[in-house]
Design a protein around this motif. Structure first.
Motif, PDB file in Angstrom:
ATOM      1  N   GLU A 156       0.826  -1.214   0.000  1.00  0.00           N
ATOM      2  CA  GLU A 156       0.000   0.000   0.000  1.00  0.00           C
ATOM      3  C   GLU A 156       0.857   1.259   0.000  1.00  0.00           C
ATOM      4  OE1 GLU A 156      -2.002  -3.482   1.113  1.00  0.00           O
ATOM      5  OE2 GLU A 156      -0.410  -2.556   2.292  1.00  0.00           O
ATOM      6  N   THR A 157       1.877   1.322   0.863  1.00  0.00           N
ATOM      7  CA  THR A 157       2.682   2.538   0.941  1.00  0.00           C
ATOM      8  C   THR A 157       3.611   2.703  -0.263  1.00  0.00           C
ATOM      9  OG1 THR A 157       4.339   1.410   2.301  1.00  0.00           O
ATOM     10  CG2 THR A 157       2.629   2.668   3.463  1.00  0.00           C
ATOM     11  N   PHE A 158       3.973   1.600  -0.903  1.00  0.00           N
ATOM     12  CA  PHE A 158       4.895   1.649  -2.041  1.00  0.00           C
ATOM     13  C   PHE A 158       4.159   1.792  -3.375  1.00  0.00           C
ATOM     14  CE2 PHE A 158       8.186  -0.256  -4.863  1.00  0.00           C
ATOM     15  CZ  PHE A 158       9.222   0.618  -4.563  1.00  0.00           C
ATOM     16  N   ALA A 159       2.845   1.607  -3.394  1.00  0.00           N
ATOM     17  CA  ALA A 159       2.060   1.585  -4.635  1.00  0.00           C
ATOM     18  C   ALA A 159       2.288   2.778  -5.564  1.00  0.00           C
ATOM     19  CB  ALA A 159       0.574   1.422  -4.321  1.00  0.00           C
ATOM     20  N   PRO A 160       2.441   4.017  -5.079  1.00  0.00           N
ATOM     21  CA  PRO A 160       2.671   5.117  -6.019  1.00  0.00           C
ATOM     22  C   PRO A 160       3.986   5.010  -6.794  1.00  0.00           C
ATOM     23  CG  PRO A 160       2.026   5.967  -3.857  1.00  0.00           C
ATOM     24  CD  PRO A 160       2.298   4.494  -3.699  1.00  0.00           C
ATOM     25  N   PHE A 161       4.904   4.167  -6.335  1.00  0.00           N
ATOM     26  CA  PHE A 161       6.235   4.090  -6.924  1.00  0.00           C
ATOM     27  C   PHE A 161       6.514   2.778  -7.646  1.00  0.00           C
ATOM     28  CE2 PHE A 161       6.246   6.511  -2.945  1.00  0.00           C
ATOM     29  CZ  PHE A 161       6.536   7.770  -3.447  1.00  0.00           C
ATOM     30  N   GLY A 162       5.756   1.726  -7.289  1.00  0.00           N
ATOM     31  CA  GLY A 162       6.019   0.429  -7.888  1.00  0.00           C
ATOM     32  C   GLY A 162       5.315  -0.681  -7.160  1.00  0.00           C
ATOM     33  N   ASP A 163       5.859  -1.878  -7.320  1.00  0.00           N
ATOM     34  CA  ASP A 163       5.251  -3.088  -6.774  1.00  0.00           C
ATOM     35  C   ASP A 163       6.163  -3.715  -5.729  1.00  0.00           C
ATOM     36  OD1 ASP A 163       3.180  -3.148  -8.943  1.00  0.00           O
ATOM     37  OD2 ASP A 163       4.959  -3.508 -10.185  1.00  0.00           O
ATOM     38  N   VAL A 164       5.558  -4.261  -4.684  1.00  0.00           N
ATOM     39  CA  VAL A 164       6.289  -5.103  -3.734  1.00  0.00           C
ATOM     40  C   VAL A 164       6.132  -6.533  -4.238  1.00  0.00           C
ATOM     41  CG1 VAL A 164       6.406  -5.944  -1.361  1.00  0.00           C
ATOM     42  CG2 VAL A 164       5.928  -3.521  -1.808  1.00  0.00           C
ATOM     43  N   ILE A 165       7.239  -7.212  -4.385  1.00  0.00           N
ATOM     44  CA  ILE A 165       7.241  -8.578  -4.898  1.00  0.00           C
ATOM     45  C   ILE A 165       7.461  -9.514  -3.719  1.00  0.00           C
ATOM     46  CG2 ILE A 165       8.315 -10.207  -6.488  1.00  0.00           C
ATOM     47  CD1 ILE A 165       9.271  -7.725  -8.108  1.00  0.00           C
ATOM     48  N   GLU A 166       6.404 -10.237  -3.346  1.00  0.00           N
ATOM     49  CA  GLU A 166       6.469 -11.162  -2.212  1.00  0.00           C
ATOM     50  C   GLU A 166       5.377 -12.213  -2.366  1.00  0.00           C
ATOM     51  OE1 GLU A 166       5.689  -9.055   1.441  1.00  0.00           O
ATOM     52  OE2 GLU A 166       4.041  -7.947   0.539  1.00  0.00           O
ATOM     53  N   LEU A 167       5.490 -13.274  -1.589  1.00  0.00           N
ATOM     54  CA  LEU A 167       4.470 -14.311  -1.623  1.00  0.00           C
ATOM     55  C   LEU A 167       3.131 -13.761  -1.145  1.00  0.00           C
ATOM     56  CD1 LEU A 167       6.399 -17.365  -0.119  1.00  0.00           C
ATOM     57  CD2 LEU A 167       5.849 -16.927  -2.518  1.00  0.00           C
ATOM     58  N   ARG A 168       2.072 -14.184  -1.791  1.00  0.00           N
ATOM     59  CA  ARG A 168       0.730 -13.859  -1.327  1.00  0.00           C
ATOM     60  C   ARG A 168       0.351 -14.823  -0.208  1.00  0.00           C
ATOM     61  NH1 ARG A 168      -0.638 -13.488  -7.482  1.00  0.00           N
ATOM     62  NH2 ARG A 168      -0.500 -11.244  -7.814  1.00  0.00           N
ATOM     63  N   ASP A 169      -0.806 -14.588   0.414  1.00  0.00           N
ATOM     64  CA  ASP A 169      -1.262 -15.485   1.478  1.00  0.00           C
ATOM     65  C   ASP A 169      -1.434 -16.913   0.976  1.00  0.00           C
ATOM     66  OD1 ASP A 169      -1.247 -13.461   3.370  1.00  0.00           O
ATOM     67  OD2 ASP A 169      -3.339 -12.943   3.015  1.00  0.00           O
ATOM     68  N   SER A 170      -1.850 -17.046  -0.277  1.00  0.00           N
ATOM     69  CA  SER A 170      -1.961 -18.373  -0.881  1.00  0.00           C
ATOM     70  C   SER A 170      -1.624 -18.254  -2.366  1.00  0.00           C
ATOM     71  CB  SER A 170      -3.369 -18.950  -0.690  1.00  0.00           C
ATOM     72  OG  SER A 170      -4.328 -18.122  -1.302  1.00  0.00           O
ATOM     73  N   PRO A 171      -1.098 -19.314  -2.955  1.00  0.00           N
ATOM     74  CA  PRO A 171      -0.716 -19.252  -4.371  1.00  0.00           C
ATOM     75  C   PRO A 171      -1.934 -19.154  -5.287  1.00  0.00           C
ATOM     76  CG  PRO A 171      -0.419 -21.470  -3.512  1.00  0.00           C
ATOM     77  CD  PRO A 171      -0.807 -20.614  -2.358  1.00  0.00           C
ATOM     78  N   ASP A 172      -1.686 -18.646  -6.489  1.00  0.00           N
ATOM     79  CA  ASP A 172      -2.744 -18.538  -7.494  1.00  0.00           C
ATOM     80  C   ASP A 172      -3.116 -19.908  -8.060  1.00  0.00           C
ATOM     81  OD1 ASP A 172      -3.030 -15.565  -7.689  1.00  0.00           O
ATOM     82  OD2 ASP A 172      -0.901 -15.750  -8.155  1.00  0.00           O
ATOM     83  N   LYS A 173      -2.131 -20.769  -8.123  1.00  0.00           N
ATOM     84  CA  LYS A 173      -2.395 -22.142  -8.580  1.00  0.00           C
ATOM     85  C   LYS A 173      -1.290 -23.050  -8.083  1.00  0.00           C
ATOM     86  CE  LYS A 173      -2.404 -21.597 -13.157  1.00  0.00           C
ATOM     87  NZ  LYS A 173      -2.262 -21.804 -14.608  1.00  0.00           N
ATOM     88  N   ILE A 174      -1.607 -24.314  -8.032  1.00  0.00           N
ATOM     89  CA  ILE A 174      -0.644 -25.337  -7.644  1.00  0.00           C
ATOM     90  C   ILE A 174      -0.191 -26.038  -8.919  1.00  0.00           C
ATOM     91  CG2 ILE A 174      -0.260 -27.439  -6.282  1.00  0.00           C
ATOM     92  CD1 ILE A 174      -0.719 -24.917  -4.597  1.00  0.00           C
ATOM     93  N   ILE A 175       1.122 -26.159  -9.097  1.00  0.00           N
ATOM     94  CA  ILE A 175       1.694 -26.739 -10.318  1.00  0.00           C
ATOM     95  C   ILE A 175       2.730 -27.797  -9.936  1.00  0.00           C
ATOM     96  CG2 ILE A 175       1.247 -24.661 -11.682  1.00  0.00           C
ATOM     97  CD1 ILE A 175       4.208 -23.900 -11.281  1.00  0.00           C
ATOM     98  N   ASN A 176       3.385 -28.348 -10.933  1.00  0.00           N
ATOM     99  CA  ASN A 176       4.480 -29.311 -10.747  1.00  0.00           C
ATOM    100  C   ASN A 176       4.068 -30.492  -9.873  1.00  0.00           C
ATOM    101  OD1 ASN A 176       6.033 -27.613 -12.312  1.00  0.00           O
ATOM    102  ND2 ASN A 176       7.164 -26.746 -10.602  1.00  0.00           N
ATOM    103  N   GLN A 177       3.032 -31.160 -10.333  1.00  0.00           N
ATOM    104  CA  GLN A 177       2.539 -32.368  -9.658  1.00  0.00           C
ATOM    105  C   GLN A 177       2.138 -32.085  -8.210  1.00  0.00           C
ATOM    106  OE1 GLN A 177       6.117 -34.632 -10.520  1.00  0.00           O
ATOM    107  NE2 GLN A 177       4.978 -35.858 -12.048  1.00  0.00           N
TER     108      GLN A 177
END
Length: 162
Positions: free
Chosen positions: A13-34
């Motif tokens: 939220e505080t960094f949004a005007p300047f860019g993106d924070v790259i970190e794990l979300r609370d849960s993944p978007d999808k499960i892959i690799n078996q």
């Protein structure tokens, strides 16, 4: 005369005007690799004006508090993402654009495993690890054209320990 800045914890939220924070979300978007890997998808808005995306490795010398800030830079032709290769926090400095020059800088301190992506044309400080080794994977624009503008402050800033 030097102005003092105290870094705040880095949040999306505080960094949004300047860019993106790259970190794990609370849960993944999808499960892959078996079923053995969680994919946290599309975490940064990469933007390139011509050229192509490139991946580089940066090996930066660690800095310490108090940190002397006398220069910021920006990249008018592409965003720039920094992904630390160690869990150590690093210092992130940004400044809003005020009619083509940087306004008052803001300082952030990352949490372990957080990366950042500066949006295109965002004023920011240089890569500032606080611990050795200062190893980062960097994704940014590779191509022709001038993609670096520097601004030197008449009155530097001092970033003090939080």
């Amino acid at each position: 005369m030097s102005h003092a800045l105290t870094p705040l914890p880095l949040t999306a939220e505080t960094f949004a005007p300047f860019g993106d924070v790259i970190e794990l979300r609370d849960s993944p978007d999808k499960i892959i690799n078996q079923g053995m890997c969680g994919r946290h998808h599309d975490l940064a808005q990469m933007d390139f004006n011509g050229g192509r995306a490139g991946i580089s490795l940066f090996d930066a010398t660690p800095r310490a508090f108090p940190y002397h800030l006398d220069m910021v830079e920006r990249h008018p032709l592409g965003s720039q993402a920094f992904l630390p290769l160690t869990p150590a926090p690093f210092l992130v400095i940004v400044a809003p654009d005020e009619d083509g020059t940087p306004g008052t800088p803001r300082a952030f301190l990352t949490a372990p495993h957080q990366g950042i992506n500066f949006h295109i044309n965002t004023w920011h400080g240089v890569l500032t690890p606080l611990h050795a080794p200062g190893l980062f994977a960097v994704v940014d624009r590779i191509g022709d054209g001038t993609n670096l503008e520097e601004y030197w402050f008449d009155d530097p800033y001092t970033v003090v320990a939080p």
